[in-house]
Design an enzyme around this catalytic site. Sequence first.
Site, mmCIF file in Angstrom:
data_model
loop_
_atom_site.group_PDB
_atom_site.id
_atom_site.type_symbol
_atom_site.label_atom_id
_atom_site.label_comp_id
_atom_site.label_asym_id
_atom_site.label_seq_id
_atom_site.Cartn_x
_atom_site.Cartn_y
_atom_site.Cartn_z
ATOM 1 N N ASP A 25 0.839 -1.191 0.000
ATOM 2 C CA ASP A 25 0.000 0.000 0.000
ATOM 3 C C ASP A 25 0.881 1.250 0.000
ATOM 4 O O ASP A 25 1.517 1.577 1.004
ATOM 5 C CB ASP A 25 -0.893 -0.035 1.255
ATOM 6 C CG ASP A 25 -1.687 1.250 1.427
ATOM 7 O OD1 ASP A 25 -1.628 2.108 0.519
ATOM 8 O OD2 ASP A 25 -2.356 1.391 2.461
ATOM 9 N N GLU B 51 30.457 11.451 5.361
ATOM 10 C CA GLU B 51 31.049 11.634 6.694
ATOM 11 C C GLU B 51 29.943 11.477 7.735
ATOM 12 O O GLU B 51 28.765 11.687 7.434
ATOM 13 C CB GLU B 51 31.677 13.027 6.799
ATOM 14 C CG GLU B 51 32.815 13.225 5.819
ATOM 15 C CD GLU B 51 33.354 14.651 5.771
ATOM 16 O OE1 GLU B 51 34.542 14.809 5.489
ATOM 17 O OE2 GLU B 51 32.582 15.605 5.992
ATOM 18 N N HIS C 101 30.871 14.662 -0.173
ATOM 19 C CA HIS C 101 31.481 15.056 -1.444
ATOM 20 C C HIS C 101 31.178 13.968 -2.470
ATOM 21 O O HIS C 101 31.252 12.785 -2.151
ATOM 22 C CB HIS C 101 32.995 15.184 -1.300
ATOM 23 C CG HIS C 101 33.413 16.152 -0.243
ATOM 24 N ND1 HIS C 101 34.676 16.213 0.258
ATOM 25 C CD2 HIS C 101 32.698 17.091 0.427
ATOM 26 C CE1 HIS C 101 34.737 17.158 1.183
ATOM 27 N NE2 HIS C 101 33.550 17.700 1.306
ATOM 28 N N ARG D 232 39.757 24.045 -1.251
ATOM 29 C CA ARG D 232 38.610 23.312 -0.767
ATOM 30 C C ARG D 232 37.458 24.193 -0.304
ATOM 31 O O ARG D 232 36.496 23.709 0.277
ATOM 32 C CB ARG D 232 39.045 22.380 0.372
ATOM 33 C CG ARG D 232 39.906 21.269 -0.127
ATOM 34 C CD ARG D 232 40.603 20.532 0.994
ATOM 35 N NE ARG D 232 41.717 19.737 0.452
ATOM 36 C CZ ARG D 232 41.605 18.493 -0.001
ATOM 37 N NH1 ARG D 232 40.472 17.876 0.082
ATOM 38 N NH2 ARG D 232 42.636 17.870 -0.503
ATOM 39 N N GLU E 152 34.816 16.910 -8.263
ATOM 40 C CA GLU E 152 34.270 16.623 -6.937
ATOM 41 C C GLU E 152 33.283 17.720 -6.565
ATOM 42 O O GLU E 152 33.690 18.870 -6.377
ATOM 43 C CB GLU E 152 35.407 16.577 -5.902
ATOM 44 C CG GLU E 152 34.936 16.333 -4.480
ATOM 45 C CD GLU E 152 36.047 16.532 -3.441
ATOM 46 O OE1 GLU E 152 36.848 17.484 -3.571
ATOM 47 O OE2 GLU E 152 36.090 15.751 -2.480
ATOM 48 N N ARG F 197 31.350 19.386 -3.857
ATOM 49 C CA ARG F 197 31.596 19.379 -2.408
ATOM 50 C C ARG F 197 30.399 19.815 -1.591
ATOM 51 O O ARG F 197 30.445 19.826 -0.370
ATOM 52 C CB ARG F 197 32.804 20.256 -2.071
ATOM 53 C CG ARG F 197 34.097 19.724 -2.666
ATOM 54 C CD ARG F 197 35.280 20.629 -2.366
ATOM 55 N NE ARG F 197 35.551 20.804 -0.955
ATOM 56 C CZ ARG F 197 36.258 19.960 -0.204
ATOM 57 N NH1 ARG F 197 36.776 18.881 -0.752
ATOM 58 N NH2 ARG F 197 36.453 20.201 1.078
HETATM 59 N N1 GLN Z 1 33.633 18.019 6.724
HETATM 60 C C1 GLN Z 1 33.899 18.855 5.574
HETATM 61 C C2 GLN Z 1 32.570 19.174 4.871
HETATM 62 O O1 GLN Z 1 31.667 19.517 5.487
HETATM 63 C C3 GLN Z 1 34.885 18.213 4.617
HETATM 64 C C4 GLN Z 1 36.221 17.925 5.227
HETATM 65 C C5 GLN Z 1 37.136 17.124 4.349
HETATM 66 O O2 GLN Z 1 36.753 16.090 3.851
HETATM 67 N N2 GLN Z 1 38.316 17.547 4.144
HETATM 68 O O3 GLN Z 1 32.400 19.108 3.699
HETATM 69 MG MG MG Z 2 36.160 14.200 4.399
HETATM 70 MG MG MG Z 3 36.626 15.025 -0.598
#
Ligand code: GLN
Ligand code: MG
Ligand code: MG
Length: 445
Positions: free
Chosen positions: A52, A134, A245, A316, A334, A336
Amino acid sequence: LSDEAQAVIDKIDSENVDFLRLQFTDILGTVKNVSIPASQAEKAFTEGIYFDGSSIDGFVRIQESDMRLEPDPSTFAILPWRKKENSAAARLICDVFNTSTGEPFIGDPRGVLKRAIERADDMGYEINAAPEPEFFLFEEDEGGRATTVTNDAGGYFDLAPKDLASDVRRDIIYGLESMGFDIEASHHEVAEGQHEINFTYDDALSTADNVATFRSVVRAIAAEHDLHATFMPKPIARVNGSGMHTHISLFKDGENAFHDGADEFDLSETAKQFTAGILEHAPAVTAVANPTVNSYKRLVPGYEAPVYIAWSDRNRSALIRKPAARTPAASRIEARFPDPSCNPYLALAALIHAGLDGIERGLDCPNPVRENIYEFDEEKREEYGIETLPKDLGAAVDALEEDEVIQNALGEHVFEKFVQAKRSEFQDYLVSVSEWELDRYLETF
Ligand code: GLN
Ligand code: MG
Ligand code: MG
Ligand code: MG
């Protein structure tokens, strides 16, 4: 019965599987289960299993609620935390079908991703993706409820004894490997109690399946150690949050279509157009890839999470990064900004459609930004033409409502249900009173 399905039936027999969990995800990315005794497995493959759909978030109305699950035999896996000597439970990930039309159900997130993959296929591309989810491990209180007390005081790449979680991580990795994961690395992340486990890239559909599986395995095995694993993006204020990521590359005729050895960044024109597409649609994609109120507490300057819409070959703080690649096959981008609270099927579908739109329209990719964008002031950002991600869930949903490409990526049904759910989530947040407010004002006024 197909050969693949027959192989599953044989496995069920030889591994003493007595229960099968048929899984799919709702629009918000929550994994749903229907459990059947192993004796029903053959029937599940030939006829499907009816359920359902009206009780599933964002699925269907009560008057059209009969849905059918069709298990994908390639996703068969034994659940390691349920294994006993003479009995085991296994899972199969399913596609959802509409019983009245016999067609794939348009509200099934896995189907949404399959449509994105088909579009890429029509353009001659195969998609590889690898996520880096993470998570935090927290202690439980006496009642078994999650706290925000981290289980260790380790930091980035720390080793035991500070990294008390390496035992848990090891068990999680054993569990994942027994379910077919190929683990590349695992390490303690930047924040106390924060971890990352990396698994190998795969085609887009398998990768989304893997994320859904990964989250349940991590939670289940952490629980065996009396710990609560959370994929909430920012459980603790003022320290790094948890991202997911997502690495992506497109292959054409067996070659990496993102690689160009003659280019300064090793990136082909296709890769740059794909990147430009994601940059252009980023505000709308954010609603899907960062779908909670809490997601936007992670997307702030200073914690290695992106805030500004730009790409970089090194730093980054950018939304998209070009990681160093050892071989031509490894050239990739990548993204992010996604976080692990997203529905992995919808987030990947949105990223893919955004990128393909860039290729189809031959979008120009801006220059990479090599400086730390967190340190730019508004004037400098304007000079570089750098926009900012939506500042909260409400703004992200606004952006989604203005972006037809991402709406089409989701399809009308999912788009409508998603916006409805997210608007109400955000509204509920707006009228709530937080601990921060009480701390700040209760005794001041
Ligand atoms: N924790 C970080 C984020 O929020 C990333 C950190 C890392 O992988 N170097 O994206
Ligand atoms: Mg990381
Ligand atoms: Mg990464
Ligand atoms: Mg990593």
